[in-house]
Design a protein around this motif. Structure first.
Motif, mmCIF file in Angstrom:
data_model
loop_
_atom_site.group_PDB
_atom_site.id
_atom_site.type_symbol
_atom_site.label_atom_id
_atom_site.label_comp_id
_atom_site.label_asym_id
_atom_site.label_seq_id
_atom_site.Cartn_x
_atom_site.Cartn_y
_atom_site.Cartn_z
ATOM 1 N N LEU A 187 0.842 -1.206 0.000
ATOM 2 C CA LEU A 187 0.000 0.000 0.000
ATOM 3 C C LEU A 187 0.874 1.253 0.000
ATOM 4 O O LEU A 187 0.600 2.203 -0.742
ATOM 5 C CB LEU A 187 -0.943 -0.002 1.211
ATOM 6 C CG LEU A 187 -2.104 -0.995 1.093
ATOM 7 C CD1 LEU A 187 -2.766 -1.234 2.452
ATOM 8 C CD2 LEU A 187 -3.138 -0.482 0.080
ATOM 9 N N ARG A 188 1.922 1.246 0.803
ATOM 10 C CA ARG A 188 2.827 2.410 0.820
ATOM 11 C C ARG A 188 3.495 2.603 -0.533
ATOM 12 O O ARG A 188 3.815 3.719 -0.921
ATOM 13 C CB ARG A 188 3.871 2.253 1.927
ATOM 14 C CG ARG A 188 3.371 2.778 3.281
ATOM 15 C CD ARG A 188 4.516 2.913 4.282
ATOM 16 N NE ARG A 188 5.066 1.604 4.598
ATOM 17 C CZ ARG A 188 4.660 0.862 5.624
ATOM 18 N NH1 ARG A 188 3.733 1.321 6.443
ATOM 19 N NH2 ARG A 188 5.194 -0.317 5.838
ATOM 20 N N ALA A 189 3.672 1.505 -1.274
ATOM 21 C CA ALA A 189 4.298 1.595 -2.608
ATOM 22 C C ALA A 189 3.293 1.990 -3.687
ATOM 23 O O ALA A 189 3.626 2.039 -4.870
ATOM 24 C CB ALA A 189 4.951 0.260 -2.954
ATOM 25 N N GLY A 190 2.027 2.238 -3.299
ATOM 26 C CA GLY A 190 1.047 2.728 -4.282
ATOM 27 C C GLY A 190 0.230 1.620 -4.934
ATOM 28 O O GLY A 190 -0.513 1.873 -5.886
ATOM 29 N N GLU A 191 0.349 0.378 -4.433
ATOM 30 C CA GLU A 191 -0.423 -0.719 -5.029
ATOM 31 C C GLU A 191 -1.808 -0.823 -4.392
ATOM 32 O O GLU A 191 -2.091 -0.226 -3.353
ATOM 33 C CB GLU A 191 0.347 -2.048 -4.868
ATOM 34 C CG GLU A 191 1.627 -2.049 -5.693
ATOM 35 C CD GLU A 191 2.400 -3.358 -5.565
ATOM 36 O OE1 GLU A 191 1.831 -4.378 -5.147
ATOM 37 O OE2 GLU A 191 3.606 -3.323 -5.894
ATOM 38 N N LEU A 192 -2.655 -1.641 -5.048
ATOM 39 C CA LEU A 192 -4.019 -1.862 -4.555
ATOM 40 C C LEU A 192 -4.086 -3.154 -3.737
ATOM 41 O O LEU A 192 -3.444 -4.139 -4.085
ATOM 42 C CB LEU A 192 -4.995 -2.000 -5.725
ATOM 43 C CG LEU A 192 -5.065 -0.856 -6.734
ATOM 44 C CD1 LEU A 192 -6.134 -1.175 -7.797
ATOM 45 C CD2 LEU A 192 -5.381 0.459 -6.035
ATOM 46 N N VAL A 193 -4.891 -3.140 -2.678
ATOM 47 C CA VAL A 193 -5.146 -4.361 -1.897
ATOM 48 C C VAL A 193 -6.648 -4.438 -1.630
ATOM 49 O O VAL A 193 -7.244 -3.472 -1.144
ATOM 50 C CB VAL A 193 -4.388 -4.330 -0.546
ATOM 51 C CG1 VAL A 193 -4.711 -5.583 0.273
ATOM 52 C CG2 VAL A 193 -2.884 -4.203 -0.749
ATOM 53 N N ALA A 194 -7.270 -5.571 -1.960
ATOM 54 C CA ALA A 194 -8.683 -5.758 -1.589
ATOM 55 C C ALA A 194 -8.719 -6.144 -0.117
ATOM 56 O O ALA A 194 -7.959 -7.013 0.323
ATOM 57 C CB ALA A 194 -9.329 -6.831 -2.451
ATOM 58 N N VAL A 195 -9.595 -5.476 0.627
ATOM 59 C CA VAL A 195 -9.584 -5.617 2.095
ATOM 60 C C VAL A 195 -10.971 -5.966 2.627
ATOM 61 O O VAL A 195 -11.993 -5.543 2.073
ATOM 62 C CB VAL A 195 -9.133 -4.286 2.745
ATOM 63 C CG1 VAL A 195 -7.676 -4.001 2.435
ATOM 64 C CG2 VAL A 195 -10.016 -3.117 2.305
ATOM 65 N N PRO A 196 -11.008 -6.722 3.729
ATOM 66 C CA PRO A 196 -12.300 -7.038 4.331
ATOM 67 C C PRO A 196 -12.757 -5.878 5.202
ATOM 68 O O PRO A 196 -11.940 -5.225 5.851
ATOM 69 C CB PRO A 196 -11.983 -8.250 5.214
ATOM 70 C CG PRO A 196 -10.550 -8.054 5.615
ATOM 71 C CD PRO A 196 -9.881 -7.323 4.473
ATOM 72 N N THR A 197 -14.044 -5.562 5.177
ATOM 73 C CA THR A 197 -14.596 -4.681 6.210
ATOM 74 C C THR A 197 -15.847 -5.389 6.724
ATOM 75 O O THR A 197 -16.256 -6.403 6.168
ATOM 76 C CB THR A 197 -14.955 -3.251 5.717
ATOM 77 O OG1 THR A 197 -16.249 -3.271 5.121
ATOM 78 C CG2 THR A 197 -13.921 -2.684 4.756
ATOM 79 N N GLU A 198 -16.445 -4.871 7.768
ATOM 80 C CA GLU A 198 -17.641 -5.510 8.323
ATOM 81 C C GLU A 198 -18.845 -5.350 7.391
ATOM 82 O O GLU A 198 -19.812 -6.102 7.490
ATOM 83 C CB GLU A 198 -17.954 -4.954 9.718
ATOM 84 C CG GLU A 198 -18.471 -3.508 9.764
ATOM 85 C CD GLU A 198 -17.364 -2.465 9.631
ATOM 86 O OE1 GLU A 198 -16.271 -2.783 9.113
ATOM 87 O OE2 GLU A 198 -17.597 -1.313 10.045
ATOM 88 N N THR A 199 -18.786 -4.398 6.440
ATOM 89 C CA THR A 199 -19.928 -4.173 5.545
ATOM 90 C C THR A 199 -19.771 -4.998 4.263
ATOM 91 O O THR A 199 -20.515 -5.957 4.046
ATOM 92 C CB THR A 199 -20.050 -2.686 5.194
ATOM 93 O OG1 THR A 199 -18.819 -2.225 4.615
ATOM 94 C CG2 THR A 199 -20.411 -1.853 6.414
ATOM 95 N N VAL A 200 -18.814 -4.602 3.421
ATOM 96 C CA VAL A 200 -18.510 -5.324 2.187
ATOM 97 C C VAL A 200 -16.990 -5.243 2.005
ATOM 98 O O VAL A 200 -16.323 -4.476 2.699
ATOM 99 C CB VAL A 200 -19.221 -4.697 0.954
ATOM 100 C CG1 VAL A 200 -20.736 -4.695 1.133
ATOM 101 C CG2 VAL A 200 -18.720 -3.278 0.670
ATOM 102 N N TYR A 201 -16.432 -6.033 1.090
ATOM 103 C CA TYR A 201 -14.998 -5.922 0.801
ATOM 104 C C TYR A 201 -14.725 -4.613 0.062
ATOM 105 O O TYR A 201 -15.550 -4.159 -0.739
ATOM 106 C CB TYR A 201 -14.510 -7.111 -0.042
ATOM 107 C CG TYR A 201 -14.138 -8.298 0.817
ATOM 108 C CD1 TYR A 201 -15.122 -9.113 1.362
ATOM 109 C CD2 TYR A 201 -12.808 -8.570 1.124
ATOM 110 C CE1 TYR A 201 -14.790 -10.179 2.188
ATOM 111 C CE2 TYR A 201 -12.456 -9.639 1.940
ATOM 112 C CZ TYR A 201 -13.445 -10.436 2.473
ATOM 113 O OH TYR A 201 -13.096 -11.483 3.291
ATOM 114 N N GLY A 202 -13.571 -3.992 0.358
ATOM 115 C CA GLY A 202 -13.186 -2.745 -0.282
ATOM 116 C C GLY A 202 -11.933 -2.949 -1.129
ATOM 117 O O GLY A 202 -11.193 -3.915 -0.932
ATOM 118 N N LEU A 203 -11.722 -2.038 -2.074
ATOM 119 C CA LEU A 203 -10.497 -2.056 -2.881
ATOM 120 C C LEU A 203 -9.677 -0.845 -2.458
ATOM 121 O O LEU A 203 -9.995 0.286 -2.805
ATOM 122 C CB LEU A 203 -10.842 -1.991 -4.368
ATOM 123 C CG LEU A 203 -9.642 -2.064 -5.310
ATOM 124 C CD1 LEU A 203 -8.844 -3.346 -5.091
ATOM 125 C CD2 LEU A 203 -10.105 -1.965 -6.760
ATOM 126 N N ALA A 204 -8.603 -1.108 -1.668
ATOM 127 C CA ALA A 204 -7.917 -0.028 -0.960
ATOM 128 C C ALA A 204 -6.658 0.450 -1.651
ATOM 129 O O ALA A 204 -5.941 -0.323 -2.293
ATOM 130 C CB ALA A 204 -7.572 -0.491 0.459
#
Ligand code: TXA
Ligand code: MG
Length: 334
Positions: free
Chosen positions: A19-36
């Motif tokens: 993430l610090r290098a500017g890449e994308l990570v799909a992440v879990p949240t309690e609502t829906v998955y996010g693309l961070a």
């Protein structure tokens, strides 16, 4: 296919580094998955729009650890602090004036930013490890049903992203409630979601109104304050199969005979749910939390099952029922 990480200490270290290098990570949240992505890096945020096929006029929600971190990106006022103290970490997003720290691409040029502190423990751990605010819309191709499992994310974006953090199925299953709290005397709900309207009124000690989208809105439609609001994008959360909300089709007689090729979805299990094919329900007992949790998964299952039409019963208009009905309305907009 993207690589799936289970959230060990070394996974979290690696993903925060990405993430610090500017890449994308799909992440879990309690609502829906996010693309961070790093919300402070415009190039990283541009990759979100690209991967999702999201129009650049649709702004992103920024995720933070809590109120202190929120103050660096948004002008928090008394109402915002009261709501955050009560509902964070949790499924509530606040619209507030942004600070210069947030690049324009995140807010699509608006002077406001959407901010929330999510509750999922792995997402919180990631936010803490990387020490950055993370911009993250739902991790689905633009316009399709939001993802509530890793399999959903992999299916929709697996060939466009490299990393997915696996936090299991989402506990709430519909997105956060979005509330505009810039005017403390007139808070406005822009999108019903995981926090109920009633609970917001209780904590603020005043009436909270819903933003009314324009009758026939176009993506470019503007609300009275000159800013695009989420409700403006009518067609959203849509399966490919035509979906209709048809309250009149849920009388017992109608449930005894469902036409071939039709899936008819009740909120609660119908009393004599004869093993007749074509009948489905979101919750055994009509529990709205359970119904919300299952909504997007069931939409996806039925979409994949090859029905010609999906018919939904509307939920009672209270608590999470409002979020369910909002998603159904948008999924049925053609
Ligand atoms: O639960 C959620 O909110 C999930 C998880 C991942 O946090 N996120 C989510 O993001 O639903 P997204 O991008 O699918 O929906 C965010 C909505 C969009 O409809 C966008 O128009 C609206 O928030 N939004 C973002 N910034 C805004 C702003 N400054 N003013 C008004 N609406 C805004
Ligand atoms: Mg979305």
């Amino acid at each position: 296919m993207a690589t799936i990480y289970k959230g060990s200490e070394s996974d979290l270290f690696f993903l925060s580094d990405r993430l610090r290098a500017g890449e994308l990570v799909a992440v879990p949240t309690e609502t829906v998955y996010g693309l961070a992505a790093n919300a402070l890096n415009p190039d990283a945020c541009a990759r979100i729009f690209e991967a999702k096929g999201r129009p650049v006029y649709d702004p992103l929600i920024v995720h933070v650890t809590g109120q202190t971190a929120a103050c660096a990106i948004a002008a928090m006022n008394v109402s915002a602090h009261a709501l955050a103290a009560h509902f964070w970490p949790g499924p509530l997003t606040l619209i507030l004036p942004k600070t210069p720290a947030i690049p324009d691409i995140v807010t699509s040029g608006r002077p406001t930013v959407a901010v929330r502190a999510p509750a999922h423990p792995l997402m919180r751990a990631l936010l803490e490890r990387c020490g950055l605010p993370l911009a993250a819309p739902s991790a689905n191709p633009f316009g399709y049903v939001s993802p509530t499992t890793v399999a959903h994310v992999q299916e929709g974006l697996g060939d466009r992203i490299e990393h997915i953090l696996d936090g299991g199925p989402c506990r709430i299953g519909v997105e956060s409630t979005i509330i505009d709290v810039r005017e403390m005397a007139d808070p406005v709900i822009l999108r019903p979601g995981g926090v109920a309207h009633e609970a917001l009124e209780h904590v603020l000690g005043r009436r909270v109104r819903f933003h009314k989208p324009a009758e026939k809105s176009t993506p470019q439609a503007r609300d009275p304050i000159g800013e695009l609001a989420p409700g403006m994008l009518d067609r959203h959360y849509s399966p490919r199969t035509p979906l209709e909300v048809r309250p009149e089709l849920f009388a017992p007689a109608e449930l005894s005979e469902v036409p071939a090729g039709v899936a008819r979805v009740c909120i609660a299990r119908p009393r004599d749910a004869a093993k007749s094919s074509g009948i489905f329900w979101l919750s055994e007992t009509g529990d709205l939390d359970e119904a919300a949790r299952r909504l997007f998964s069931l939409m996806r299952e039925l979409d994949a099952a090859g029905y010609a039409r999906i018919e939904f019963e509307p939920a009672p208009a209270t608590a999470l029922g409002l979020a369910i009905n909002d998603r159904l309305r948008r999924a049925s907009a053609r």
